[in-house]
Scaffold this active site. Structure first.
Site, PDB file in Angstrom:
ATOM      1  N   LYS A   1      16.417 -52.636  40.534  1.00  0.00           N
ATOM      2  CA  LYS A   1      16.649 -53.589  39.438  1.00  0.00           C
ATOM      3  C   LYS A   1      17.845 -53.167  38.587  1.00  0.00           C
ATOM      4  O   LYS A   1      18.012 -51.978  38.314  1.00  0.00           O
ATOM      5  CB  LYS A   1      15.387 -53.646  38.564  1.00  0.00           C
TER       6      LYS A   1
ATOM      7  N   LYS B   1       8.338 -45.407  34.086  1.00  0.00           N
ATOM      8  CA  LYS B   1       9.055 -44.649  33.050  1.00  0.00           C
ATOM      9  C   LYS B   1       8.484 -43.249  32.888  1.00  0.00           C
ATOM     10  O   LYS B   1       9.221 -42.314  32.577  1.00  0.00           O
ATOM     11  CB  LYS B   1       9.038 -45.403  31.722  1.00  0.00           C
TER      12      LYS B   1
ATOM     13  N   LYS C   1      19.381 -51.217  31.913  1.00  0.00           N
ATOM     14  CA  LYS C   1      20.205 -50.721  30.804  1.00  0.00           C
ATOM     15  C   LYS C   1      20.508 -49.243  30.952  1.00  0.00           C
ATOM     16  O   LYS C   1      21.473 -48.745  30.407  1.00  0.00           O
ATOM     17  CB  LYS C   1      19.440 -50.877  29.488  1.00  0.00           C
TER      18      LYS C   1
END
Ligand code: TYM
Length: 328
Positions: free
Chosen positions: A194, A111, A197
């Protein structure tokens, strides 16, 4: 009765990955365990988020929990920010975690990579400490999560060990519970990545129109060859679709493969689309009944009362053990 705890953070739209890796598994525990499921709204603040979006997502997740079959009479559903002990314990446990350990967390690395160093918030770095606090506050033993959260639960185990070594057996060591099938659902447009969201395309969102869901599956990236066979390395697209199919039908990958011996990719994709649309269609129907009712506020209110009471015990035990003066 074991304590089972898990959470979802209200960032972005929940995906089929969240459903298969986490959400659909939660209700299975509520008959024979003491289940606590919460909305990790403090965690949602670790990356910039619009207040209105956070508010809407929070209500959505509560409705999703109920639509997935969690029964507030049989488990505790609550909002993290309504239970002050989470933040309090995180302040304490932060002193038993090292900077090196936190910098090694894969999720932090992933992130923060997309951010300029000046924009990496402290909350993103200390995220696993808050998550460890979430878990140990309730003496939770089983933590059902997808594969990407395993490292955080393992760090929690290390923190517990370190803390107990100094102060005695105060905290319970948790275990990640990860499904054999479906712990890592991949993107439909790029099955090496992956499903997440934050990806606007390629991934199935739980509130997507059913026609769109069908279309996304029919257009999912597949591989060369024509056999419907599980082979993550050489057939990542087909393997991902087989995983989705097997998870939703609650069968093994081998059983799923057997159903499609001799079938072509088109027939197979149609079967995956049918089962997904069936399950998400029924799920969405329940969601829309709940989202506009007053059930959400009621559930969160009674859940917060229960969670505050349960969490205060561990927090007080910890405070007493480390010598904080004035424990009530
Ligand atoms: P979050 O909100 O990112 O994800 C919620 C759950 O969904 C799983 N998941 C997936 N499973 C399979 N395939 C995928 N593509 C996929 N994407 C997500 C995640 O593994 C997770 O189980 N830090 C947590 C929330 C949290 C928590 C906790 C969980 C906060 N405190 C305490 C357990 C215990 C998170 O951000 O999950």
């Amino acid at each position: 009765m074991d304590k089972v705890l898990s959470a979802i953070k209200p960032t972005g739209q929940l995906t089929l990955g969240n459903y298969i890796g986490a959400l659909k598994n939660f209700p299975k525990y509520q008959e024979d365990n003491d289940v606590l499921i919460f909305i990790a709204d403090y965690h949602a603040l670790t990356l910039p988020i619009d207040p209105q979006v956070l508010y809407t997502n929070t209500r959505d997740i509560c409705a999703f929990y109920l639509a997935a079959g969690l029964d507030p009479e049989k488990c505790t559903i609550f909002l993290q920010s309504q239970v002050p002990a989470h933040a309090e314990l995180a302040t304490i446990l932060g002193n038993y975690v090292h900077m090196g350990e936190l910098s090694r967390m894969t999720q932090f690395k992933d992130k923060s990579r997309s951010l300029n160093e000046k924009n990496i918030g402290l909350g993103l770095f200390t995220y696993p400490v808050l998550m460890a606090s979430d878990i140990v506050l309730y003496q939770a033993k089983k933590i059902p999560v997808g594969e990407d959260q395993k490292q955080h639960v393992e760090l929690t185990r290390d923190i517990v060990e370190r803390f107990n070594h100094i102060y005695g057996e105060i905290l319970v060591k948790p275990e990640p519970v990860i499904s054999k099938v479906g712990a890592r659902i991949m993107s439909l447009s790029d099955p090496t990545r992956k499903m997440s969201k934050s990806d606007p395309k390629g991934d199935i969102f739980l509130k997507d129109d059913l026609m769109i869901i069908r279309k996304k599956i029919m257009q999912a990236k597949t591989d060369t060859g024509c056999e419907v066979k599980f082979d993550r390395e050489n057939k990542p697209g087909i393997s991902n679709l087989l995983t989705i199919y097997a998870s939703l039908k609650e069968i093994s990958i081998e059983e799923a493969e057997k159903e499609f011996v001799g079938a072509n990719y088109g027939t197979f994709k149609k079967a995956v689309a049918d089962v997904t649309v069936d399950i998400l269609g029924a799920f969405q129907k329940r969601y829309y009944e709940i989202i506009n009712s007053d059930l959400i506020d009621k559930v969160l209110k009674s859940g917060a009362i229960k969670a505050r009471e349960l969490s205060s015990k561990t927090l007080n035990d910890v405070k007493r053990a480390i010598g904080l003066y004035g424990v009530l």
